[in-house]
Design a protein around this motif. Structure first.
Motif, PDB file in Angstrom:
ATOM      1  N   TYR A  48      52.931 -78.548  37.160  1.00  0.00           N
ATOM      2  CA  TYR A  48      51.842 -78.690  36.182  1.00  0.00           C
ATOM      3  C   TYR A  48      50.927 -77.484  36.339  1.00  0.00           C
ATOM      4  O   TYR A  48      50.430 -77.219  37.436  1.00  0.00           O
ATOM      5  CB  TYR A  48      51.064 -79.973  36.465  1.00  0.00           C
ATOM      6  CG  TYR A  48      50.061 -80.390  35.414  1.00  0.00           C
ATOM      7  CD1 TYR A  48      50.347 -81.433  34.556  1.00  0.00           C
ATOM      8  CD2 TYR A  48      48.822 -79.759  35.301  1.00  0.00           C
ATOM      9  CE1 TYR A  48      49.427 -81.858  33.597  1.00  0.00           C
ATOM     10  CE2 TYR A  48      47.900 -80.161  34.350  1.00  0.00           C
ATOM     11  CZ  TYR A  48      48.206 -81.222  33.502  1.00  0.00           C
ATOM     12  OH  TYR A  48      47.293 -81.630  32.551  1.00  0.00           O
TER      13      TYR A  48
ATOM     14  N   ILE B 288      47.494 -75.632  34.695  1.00  0.00           N
ATOM     15  CA  ILE B 288      46.364 -75.666  33.763  1.00  0.00           C
ATOM     16  C   ILE B 288      46.328 -74.314  33.063  1.00  0.00           C
ATOM     17  O   ILE B 288      46.345 -73.259  33.710  1.00  0.00           O
ATOM     18  CB  ILE B 288      45.057 -75.982  34.500  1.00  0.00           C
ATOM     19  CG1 ILE B 288      45.155 -77.381  35.128  1.00  0.00           C
ATOM     20  CG2 ILE B 288      43.861 -75.874  33.547  1.00  0.00           C
ATOM     21  CD1 ILE B 288      44.048 -77.726  36.087  1.00  0.00           C
TER      22      ILE B 288
ATOM     23  N   ILE C 221      47.644 -85.265  35.016  1.00  0.00           N
ATOM     24  CA  ILE C 221      48.485 -84.622  36.030  1.00  0.00           C
ATOM     25  C   ILE C 221      49.382 -85.655  36.704  1.00  0.00           C
ATOM     26  O   ILE C 221      50.601 -85.484  36.795  1.00  0.00           O
ATOM     27  CB  ILE C 221      47.610 -83.868  37.057  1.00  0.00           C
ATOM     28  CG1 ILE C 221      46.856 -82.725  36.354  1.00  0.00           C
ATOM     29  CG2 ILE C 221      48.457 -83.342  38.212  1.00  0.00           C
ATOM     30  CD1 ILE C 221      45.750 -82.092  37.179  1.00  0.00           C
TER      31      ILE C 221
ATOM     32  N   SER D 108      44.167 -79.487  30.051  1.00  0.00           N
ATOM     33  CA  SER D 108      43.559 -80.618  30.734  1.00  0.00           C
ATOM     34  C   SER D 108      43.704 -80.505  32.252  1.00  0.00           C
ATOM     35  O   SER D 108      44.788 -80.274  32.770  1.00  0.00           O
ATOM     36  CB  SER D 108      44.225 -81.921  30.277  1.00  0.00           C
ATOM     37  OG  SER D 108      43.808 -83.002  31.077  1.00  0.00           O
ATOM     38  N   ASP D 109      42.591 -80.718  32.946  1.00  0.00           N
ATOM     39  CA  ASP D 109      42.637 -80.837  34.402  1.00  0.00           C
ATOM     40  C   ASP D 109      42.374 -82.282  34.831  1.00  0.00           C
ATOM     41  O   ASP D 109      42.085 -82.557  35.988  1.00  0.00           O
ATOM     42  CB  ASP D 109      41.646 -79.877  35.062  1.00  0.00           C
ATOM     43  CG  ASP D 109      40.196 -80.167  34.713  1.00  0.00           C
ATOM     44  OD1 ASP D 109      39.931 -81.089  33.899  1.00  0.00           O
ATOM     45  OD2 ASP D 109      39.307 -79.481  35.249  1.00  0.00           O
ATOM     46  N   ASP D 110      42.529 -83.203  33.878  1.00  0.00           N
ATOM     47  CA  ASP D 110      42.331 -84.620  34.131  1.00  0.00           C
ATOM     48  C   ASP D 110      43.376 -85.140  35.125  1.00  0.00           C
ATOM     49  O   ASP D 110      44.578 -84.937  34.933  1.00  0.00           O
ATOM     50  CB  ASP D 110      42.429 -85.391  32.809  1.00  0.00           C
ATOM     51  CG  ASP D 110      42.177 -86.871  32.992  1.00  0.00           C
ATOM     52  OD1 ASP D 110      41.011 -87.264  33.048  1.00  0.00           O
ATOM     53  OD2 ASP D 110      43.186 -87.622  33.094  1.00  0.00           O
ATOM     54  N   LYS D 111      42.908 -85.790  36.185  1.00  0.00           N
ATOM     55  CA  LYS D 111      43.819 -86.273  37.225  1.00  0.00           C
ATOM     56  C   LYS D 111      44.857 -87.251  36.683  1.00  0.00           C
ATOM     57  O   LYS D 111      46.005 -87.256  37.142  1.00  0.00           O
ATOM     58  CB  LYS D 111      43.021 -86.892  38.372  1.00  0.00           C
ATOM     59  CG  LYS D 111      42.227 -85.861  39.144  1.00  0.00           C
ATOM     60  CD  LYS D 111      41.787 -86.383  40.480  1.00  0.00           C
ATOM     61  CE  LYS D 111      40.927 -85.419  41.235  1.00  0.00           C
ATOM     62  NZ  LYS D 111      41.456 -84.108  41.458  1.00  0.00           N
TER      63      LYS D 111
END
Length: 158
Positions: free
Chosen positions: A124, A126, A113, A107-110
């Protein structure tokens, strides 16, 4: 190379990296990439929360060497499970509660993170999508954690 650097590198021989990953295919990539980049380290795999906590508490109870780093998959299989494990590890007595925890996620969802850092991760990452990218990522991780930073009590804990 300074004498202290040689001593530090020699001390790493036989050190471990704990990998908490529920996907066996992902573990295969991680294991191969770790073996290619962290040659002096033994990767230890646990696929779930219970085994992760058991391993860490056994380190203290029976005197196993604590992992140098923890690589934690966020989605175990849901992110809430990964966050709960993160919080459990952080609540354990020191030195376990101080161990560096590198969160791995596709996940690169803000929000993922941000909430991960709020819960106490150290870094973190990815997840890469192929083996060469895993090796490159772990090479960078190795250079940072082994050659750049100083960890508290590294000579006695790890």
């Amino acid at each position: 190379m300074h004498q202290s650097e040689k001593a530090g590198k020699g001390h790493r021989k036989g050190a471990t990296i704990l990998v908490i990953e529920d996907n066996k295919d992902q573990w295969a990539f991680i294991q191969r990439a770790l073996e290619a980049t962290f040659a002096d380290f033994k990767p230890i795999w646990v696929p779930n929360v219970q085994q992760a906590i058991e391993y860490l508490t056994d380190c203290q109870k029976i005197g196993l060497r604590l992992p140098y780093l923890i690589l934690l998959d966020l989605y175990l299989p849901e992110r809430e499970v990964g966050w709960q494990l993160l919080e459990q590890i952080r609540s354990l007595d020191d030195p376990i509660g101080q161990l560096p925890i590198i969160l791995l996620s596709s996940s690169d969802d803000k929000d993922d993170i941000t909430h991960s850092y709020e819960r106490g991760i150290t870094s973190y990452i990815i997840k890469p999508t192929n083996y060469p990218a895993w090796v490159e990522s772990f090479q960078t991780l190795k250079e940072y954690w082994l050659d750049t930073v100083s960890l508290p009590g590294s000579s006695s804990y790890f």
